[in-house]
Scaffold this motif. Structure first.
Motif, mmCIF file in Angstrom:
data_model
loop_
_atom_site.group_PDB
_atom_site.id
_atom_site.type_symbol
_atom_site.label_atom_id
_atom_site.label_comp_id
_atom_site.label_asym_id
_atom_site.label_seq_id
_atom_site.Cartn_x
_atom_site.Cartn_y
_atom_site.Cartn_z
ATOM 1 N N HIS A 9 -8.983 8.606 -6.506
ATOM 2 C CA HIS A 9 -9.209 8.408 -5.072
ATOM 3 C C HIS A 9 -9.141 9.731 -4.312
ATOM 4 N N GLY A 10 -8.036 10.460 -4.466
ATOM 5 C CA GLY A 10 -7.846 11.679 -3.679
ATOM 6 C C GLY A 10 -8.798 12.799 -4.051
ATOM 7 N N ALA A 11 -8.825 13.151 -5.346
ATOM 8 C CA ALA A 11 -9.712 14.227 -5.790
ATOM 9 C C ALA A 11 -11.173 13.799 -5.667
ATOM 10 N N ILE A 39 -13.408 -8.661 -10.785
ATOM 11 C CA ILE A 39 -12.394 -9.567 -10.237
ATOM 12 C C ILE A 39 -11.343 -8.745 -9.495
ATOM 13 N N ALA A 40 -11.117 -9.063 -8.252
ATOM 14 C CA ALA A 40 -10.124 -8.336 -7.457
ATOM 15 C C ALA A 40 -8.714 -8.721 -7.889
ATOM 16 N N THR A 41 -7.790 -7.792 -7.734
ATOM 17 C CA THR A 41 -6.384 -8.073 -7.978
ATOM 18 C C THR A 41 -5.841 -8.871 -6.799
ATOM 19 N N GLU A 42 -5.205 -10.001 -7.081
ATOM 20 C CA GLU A 42 -4.555 -10.755 -6.010
ATOM 21 C C GLU A 42 -3.303 -9.996 -5.590
ATOM 22 N N ARG A 43 -3.080 -9.884 -4.277
ATOM 23 C CA ARG A 43 -1.980 -9.073 -3.760
ATOM 24 C C ARG A 43 -1.034 -9.863 -2.878
ATOM 25 N N LYS A 44 0.206 -9.411 -2.883
ATOM 26 C CA LYS A 44 1.212 -9.918 -1.952
ATOM 27 C C LYS A 44 0.965 -9.255 -0.602
ATOM 28 N N ASP A 45 1.665 -9.680 0.420
ATOM 29 C CA ASP A 45 1.495 -9.119 1.760
ATOM 30 C C ASP A 45 1.749 -7.613 1.800
ATOM 31 N N ASP A 46 2.634 -7.113 0.925
ATOM 32 C CA ASP A 46 2.942 -5.681 0.915
ATOM 33 C C ASP A 46 1.953 -4.852 0.097
ATOM 34 N N GLY A 47 0.918 -5.486 -0.469
ATOM 35 C CA GLY A 47 -0.095 -4.780 -1.233
ATOM 36 C C GLY A 47 0.157 -4.728 -2.727
ATOM 37 N N LEU A 73 -6.398 2.810 -6.226
ATOM 38 C CA LEU A 73 -7.646 2.774 -6.993
ATOM 39 C C LEU A 73 -8.646 1.859 -6.312
ATOM 40 N N GLU A 74 -8.175 0.686 -5.901
ATOM 41 C CA GLU A 74 -9.057 -0.261 -5.219
ATOM 42 C C GLU A 74 -9.687 0.370 -3.974
ATOM 43 N N GLN A 75 -8.888 1.119 -3.231
ATOM 44 C CA GLN A 75 -9.403 1.796 -2.034
ATOM 45 C C GLN A 75 -10.457 2.838 -2.401
ATOM 46 N N GLY A 76 -10.254 3.531 -3.512
ATOM 47 C CA GLY A 76 -11.257 4.485 -3.983
ATOM 48 C C GLY A 76 -12.520 3.789 -4.455
ATOM 49 N N LEU A 77 -12.359 2.654 -5.135
ATOM 50 C CA LEU A 77 -13.521 1.887 -5.591
ATOM 51 C C LEU A 77 -14.342 1.403 -4.403
ATOM 52 N N ASP A 78 -13.665 1.026 -3.327
ATOM 53 C CA ASP A 78 -14.364 0.579 -2.123
ATOM 54 C C ASP A 78 -15.249 1.679 -1.541
#
Length: 115
Positions: A9-11, A39-47, A73-78
């Motif tokens: 994500h960062g680099a 398939i997306a990872t199901e997340r709790k409210d805190d991510g 990683l998900e944010q980078g994939l987005d």
């Protein structure tokens, strides 16, 4: 491999902004193709993940794929940072690490061989 996804994500974001012609390759174990599953990872409210990802299976490439898609990683994939996706067969990392030691005197782990 992407591990926690922080470097991807960062680099990846920095490289794409400053050298858009550079190709970024995302690899993951073929046996645990979480990203490729779509398939997306199901997340709790805190991510944090609610449970193990349904596409996860044990694999020998240590440090490459946890049993969930990390949020960073998900944010980078987005952001669609990678240009190429490569699934790595489980034994490829083992075999390449052994070949590197035998033929080149380079001692690396399975993840180094898979890379």
């Amino acid at each position: 491999g992407y591990g926690t996804g922080g470097t991807y994500h960062g680099a990846g974001k920095y490289i794409k902004a400053n050298k858009p012609g550079v190709k970024i390759v995302l690899a993951e174990p073929e046996a645990a193709a979480l990203v490729d599953s779509g398939i997306a990872t199901e997340r709790k409210d805190d991510g944090s993940p609610k449970a193990t990802h349904p596409a996860f299976a044990p694999h020998p490439i240590q440090g490459w794929t946890p049993d969930f898609i990390p949020l960073v990683l998900e944010q980078g994939l987005d952001q669609k940072l990678h240009d190429v996706y490569v699934p790595i067969p489980s034994m490829a990392g083992v075999e390449t690490a052994q070949m590197l030691a035998r033929n080149e005197g380079i001692f690396t782990g399975i993840s180094g061989g898979a890379t």
